[in-house]
Design an enzyme around this catalytic site. Structure first.
Site, PDB file in Angstrom:
ATOM      1  CG  HIS A  64      47.082  33.212  41.214  1.00 29.70           C
ATOM      2  ND1 HIS A  64      47.974  33.967  40.478  1.00 29.70           N
ATOM      3  CD2 HIS A  64      45.953  33.144  40.456  1.00 29.70           C
ATOM      4  CE1 HIS A  64      47.397  34.354  39.349  1.00 29.70           C
ATOM      5  NE2 HIS A  64      46.176  33.849  39.298  1.00 29.70           N
ATOM      6  CG  HIS A  66      43.674  31.346  38.375  1.00 29.03           C
ATOM      7  ND1 HIS A  66      43.314  32.678  38.491  1.00 29.03           N
ATOM      8  CD2 HIS A  66      42.692  30.643  39.023  1.00 29.03           C
ATOM      9  CE1 HIS A  66      42.187  32.766  39.174  1.00 29.03           C
ATOM     10  NE2 HIS A  66      41.797  31.560  39.525  1.00 29.03           N
ATOM     11  CG  ASP A  68      46.259  32.477  33.529  1.00 28.75           C
ATOM     12  OD1 ASP A  68      45.765  31.991  34.561  1.00 28.75           O
ATOM     13  OD2 ASP A  68      46.271  33.712  33.316  1.00 28.75           O
ATOM     14  CG  HIS A  69      49.147  32.764  36.804  1.00 32.39           C
ATOM     15  ND1 HIS A  69      49.743  33.991  36.927  1.00 32.39           N
ATOM     16  CD2 HIS A  69      47.927  32.997  36.259  1.00 32.39           C
ATOM     17  CE1 HIS A  69      48.912  34.931  36.475  1.00 32.39           C
ATOM     18  NE2 HIS A  69      47.802  34.352  36.071  1.00 32.39           N
ATOM     19  CG  HIS A 123      43.053  37.036  40.923  1.00 37.76           C
ATOM     20  ND1 HIS A 123      42.178  37.369  39.916  1.00 37.76           N
ATOM     21  CD2 HIS A 123      43.797  35.995  40.448  1.00 37.76           C
ATOM     22  CE1 HIS A 123      42.379  36.557  38.875  1.00 37.76           C
ATOM     23  NE2 HIS A 123      43.357  35.729  39.176  1.00 37.76           N
ATOM     24  CG  ASP A 147      46.365  37.121  37.320  1.00 38.50           C
ATOM     25  OD1 ASP A 147      47.353  37.508  36.676  1.00 38.50           O
ATOM     26  OD2 ASP A 147      45.655  36.155  36.974  1.00 38.50           O
ATOM     27  CG  HIS A 185      47.232  38.546  32.579  1.00 42.36           C
ATOM     28  ND1 HIS A 185      46.862  37.608  31.649  1.00 42.36           N
ATOM     29  CD2 HIS A 185      47.114  37.950  33.788  1.00 42.36           C
ATOM     30  CE1 HIS A 185      46.522  36.477  32.267  1.00 42.36           C
ATOM     31  NE2 HIS A 185      46.671  36.659  33.574  1.00 42.36           N
TER      32      HIS A 185
HETATM   33 FE    FE Z   1      46.130  35.187  35.102  1.00 36.84          FE
HETATM   34 ZN    ZN Z   2      44.619  34.429  37.842  1.00 38.04          ZN
END
Ligand code: FE
Ligand code: ZN
Length: 267
Positions: A64, A66, A68-69, A123, A147, A185
């Site tokens: 996805h 985001h 942090d990905h 999410h 996530d 995570h």
């Molecule tokens: Fe994340």
């Molecule tokens: Zn995420």
């Protein structure tokens, strides 16, 4: 034990911890030059690994959009301009460098393994998961679920509805019990602390909590998890269990899930 000649060596998976609690996964195969990376939050730790192993990045698999990905996508592409960037069709325009738009049922080949794509919104509205079925019957499949499903929990609903998330988790719950869960995570301990507040009579949950607590004290990763363990101990896969129905006050899966997610958001 020595492997029999003629059996294909399974895909190897290397876990790189980055940021405060993210995992990047490197998929490689000693017999193939192809290397893929799942959700590169940052580029430098991946580049170091690739250089150490003298291999070329051929694919980036994003779950996805985001940061942090996908944060490492651009820098990885600068070094490896031929790498193909995969992401969900609903995320088109939100994943840096995305070239392939995937929908449910699509397939992505990495070396000699092929992932099936699951559309798992909740999410985010475009979230997808990659499932590599086993090659040999006795092997586990490998699920990269970003996530959506976490060890002991699930992602927050930022862009999706409880109905979508129950449907998405239902798809993942129906995979084979021995599937390994490579979530993005290290949230397991906190997730299980919450789980104990809603499923306290669950002995397997208590045992898992003790195991995970000891692992974290020893600074060990708790990812990958295994689907069978999640089905026994993750409250977000247990909406139809009497204990969870009692804790949420709902027998309807959507209402039970919404209540449970709301409780976790405040935990
Ligand atoms: Fe994340
Ligand atoms: Zn995420």
């Amino acid at each position: 034990m020595k492997r029999k000649i003629g059996l294909r060596k399974s895909m190897q998976i290397h876990r790189i911890p980055v940021l405060s609690d993210n995992y990047i996964f490197v998929l490689y195969d000693d017999t193939q030059p192809a290397v893929a990376v799942v959700d590169p939050a940052e580029a430098n730790p991946v580049l170091r690994w690739l250089d150490d192993h003298n291999v070329t990045l051929t694919a980036i698999l994003n779950t996805h959009h985001h940061g942090d990905h996908v944060g490492g996508n651009r820098q990885l592409l600068q070094r490896f301009p031929n790498a193909v960037v995969y992401g969900g069709a609903e995320d088109w325009g939100r994943i840096p460098g995305q070239q392939v738009s995937l929908v449910e049922g699509d397939r992505v080949t990495v070396g000699d393994r092929t992932a099936q794509v699951y559309f798992v919104p909740g999410h985010t509205r475009g979230h997808i998961a990659y499932y590599f079925p086993p090659v040999q019957a006795a092997e586990p499949g490998e699920l990269f679920c970003g996530d959506t499903l976490f060890a002991g929990g699930c992602g927050r609903l930022f862009e999706g509805t409880p109905t979508q998330m129950v449907d998405s988790l239902g798809k993942l719950r129906s995979l084979p019990d021995n599937t390994r869960i490579w979530c993005a995570h290290e949230y397991t301990l906190k997730n299980l602390k919450f789980a104990l507040t809603v499923d306290n009579d669950n002995q397997q949950l208590h045992q898992r909590f003790d195991t995970v607590k000891a692992a974290r004290q020893a600074n060990q990763a708790t990812v990958p998890s295994q689907l069978a363990i999640e089905k026994q101990t993750n409250p977000f896969l247990r909406w139809d269990q009497p204990a969870l129905q009692q804790a949420t006050g709902h027998t309807d899966p959507i209402r039970a899930f919404r209540k449970l997610r709301g409780m976790k958001d405040l935990f």
